[in-house]
Design a protein around this motif. Structure first.
Motif, PDB file in Angstrom:
ATOM      1  N   ARG A 277      43.193  50.671   3.016  1.00 16.39           N
ATOM      2  CA  ARG A 277      44.051  50.059   4.049  1.00 16.39           C
ATOM      3  C   ARG A 277      43.502  50.353   5.442  1.00 16.39           C
ATOM      4  O   ARG A 277      43.505  49.475   6.321  1.00 16.39           O
ATOM      5  CB  ARG A 277      45.487  50.581   3.912  1.00 16.39           C
ATOM      6  N   LEU A 278      43.037  51.582   5.645  1.00 15.10           N
ATOM      7  CA  LEU A 278      42.467  51.924   6.951  1.00 15.10           C
ATOM      8  C   LEU A 278      41.182  51.137   7.194  1.00 15.10           C
ATOM      9  O   LEU A 278      40.938  50.666   8.315  1.00 15.10           O
ATOM     10  CB  LEU A 278      42.192  53.425   7.029  1.00 15.10           C
TER      11      LEU A 278
ATOM     12  N   ARG B 257      40.506  48.162   6.101  1.00 12.35           N
ATOM     13  CA  ARG B 257      40.877  46.787   6.437  1.00 12.35           C
ATOM     14  C   ARG B 257      41.334  46.693   7.891  1.00 12.35           C
ATOM     15  O   ARG B 257      41.000  45.737   8.599  1.00 12.35           O
ATOM     16  CB  ARG B 257      42.001  46.290   5.503  1.00 12.35           C
ATOM     17  N   ARG B 258      42.075  47.679   8.348  1.00 11.82           N
ATOM     18  CA  ARG B 258      42.499  47.709   9.758  1.00 11.82           C
ATOM     19  C   ARG B 258      41.295  47.783  10.671  1.00 11.82           C
ATOM     20  O   ARG B 258      41.202  47.079  11.682  1.00 11.82           O
ATOM     21  CB  ARG B 258      43.403  48.920  10.010  1.00 11.82           C
ATOM     22  N   TYR B 259      40.361  48.663  10.325  1.00  8.44           N
ATOM     23  CA  TYR B 259      39.159  48.852  11.139  1.00  8.44           C
ATOM     24  C   TYR B 259      38.340  47.566  11.217  1.00  8.44           C
ATOM     25  O   TYR B 259      37.917  47.150  12.308  1.00  8.44           O
ATOM     26  CB  TYR B 259      38.328  49.979  10.531  1.00  8.44           C
TER      27      TYR B 259
ATOM     28  N   VAL C 192      39.783  44.864  13.488  1.00  5.41           N
ATOM     29  CA  VAL C 192      39.654  45.111  14.921  1.00  5.41           C
ATOM     30  C   VAL C 192      38.205  45.028  15.380  1.00  5.41           C
ATOM     31  O   VAL C 192      37.895  44.383  16.392  1.00  5.41           O
ATOM     32  CB  VAL C 192      40.235  46.496  15.280  1.00  5.41           C
TER      33      VAL C 192
ATOM     34  N   ALA D 147      40.907  54.457  12.806  1.00  6.72           N
ATOM     35  CA  ALA D 147      42.027  53.690  13.366  1.00  6.72           C
ATOM     36  C   ALA D 147      41.659  53.197  14.758  1.00  6.72           C
ATOM     37  O   ALA D 147      42.108  53.741  15.769  1.00  6.72           O
ATOM     38  CB  ALA D 147      43.283  54.544  13.395  1.00  6.72           C
TER      39      ALA D 147
ATOM     40  N   ASP E  66      42.614  50.691  16.259  1.00  3.73           N
ATOM     41  CA  ASP E  66      43.737  50.065  16.960  1.00  3.73           C
ATOM     42  C   ASP E  66      44.758  51.084  17.454  1.00  3.73           C
ATOM     43  O   ASP E  66      45.797  50.708  18.003  1.00  3.73           O
ATOM     44  CB  ASP E  66      44.417  49.035  16.050  1.00  3.73           C
ATOM     45  N   ASP E  67      44.483  52.374  17.265  1.00  3.82           N
ATOM     46  CA  ASP E  67      45.410  53.418  17.705  1.00  3.82           C
ATOM     47  C   ASP E  67      45.064  53.802  19.141  1.00  3.82           C
ATOM     48  O   ASP E  67      44.129  54.568  19.395  1.00  3.82           O
ATOM     49  CB  ASP E  67      45.302  54.633  16.781  1.00  3.82           C
TER      50      ASP E  67
END
Length: 227
Positions: free
Chosen positions: A81-82, A84-86, A89, A153, A155-156
């Motif tokens: 999941r991380l 995919r987030r990375y 972005v 992350a 997007d953090d």
């Protein structure tokens, strides 16, 4: 150019190929070999000579609460999941954008050499593990750590600089383990996406006559914006 890393001497073969600019992907070692182009250059940090600059020291202090674990190379849903987030972005149209869970498991678990996933987490609360903030698939070679692939992350907004912190942590780990190098993969002069690799000095590049110090006019040593 590529070759399979199989058999009882896969580790020794991977070490030898790593010293001449090859990278590992699952059970294959590869190196770009393009007609008329030598832009992709292997780079590695000399751990004993590395001294963090003021910005890097502030980053390490700011992230001093991060909990780091060296895990066996086994893919988890949380890691995927991380990832995919990375990718969404940083590399939404890149070659890995279509990677599914099976592809990720293949990348992490199919290693014929000594590999680990180093996880970076927010502080634990009441015995519960904190959120996964970053991870890096890392190989231990005879002469250093090879960062195969890292993600975080991105997007953090409360944790800027995670990518840089992961590299700094690998340099510290390699030095503590008596390993002289951290291999950062390939670097292309003039590529904005790869400029960050020149922030970790002394940095060596692989040329026709072997490894040598990166020329001063190639490096970005005066501060940086966080990744």
């Amino acid at each position: 150019m590529f070759t399979e890393l199989t058999g009882p001497h896969a580790t020794e073969l991977n070490d030898a190929l790593g010293r001449i600019g090859f990278r590992r992907s699952q059970g294959v070692a590869y190196r770009p070999s393009c007609a008329g182009c030598t832009a992709c250059v292997s780079v590695r940090v000399v751990t004993d000579g590395f001294r963090a600059n003021a910005t890097q020291r502030k980053l390490m202090k700011r992230f001093g609460d991060i909990e780091v674990s060296v895990c066996r190379p086994w893919a988890t849903d949380e890691q995927f999941r991380l990832l995919r987030r990375y990718l969404a972005v940083r590399h939404p149209s890149g070659g890995m954008a279509g990677m599914d869970e099976d592809d990720y498991a293949d990348m992490v678990e199919h290693s014929p050499v000594e590999s680990s996933v180093i996880e970076y987490r927010a502080p634990s609360i009441d015995g519960e593990r904190g959120a996964l903030l970053g991870a890096c698939l890392t190989d231990r070679q005879a002469d250093g750590l090879s960062m195969i692939y890292s993600f975080f992350a991105a997007d953090d907004e409360t944790r800027p600089g995670l990518g840089n912190f992961i590299i700094l942590d690998h340099i510290a780990r390699a030095r503590a383990g008596g390993l002289p190098y951290v291999y950062l993969g390939y670097w292309v002069k003039g590529s904005p996406r790869m400029t960050y690799k020149t922030r970790y000095q002394p940095l060596e590049i692989l040329g026709p006559n072997g490894w040598h110090a990166m020329p001063a006019d190639h490096s970005e040593t005066a501060g940086f914006t966080t990744d």
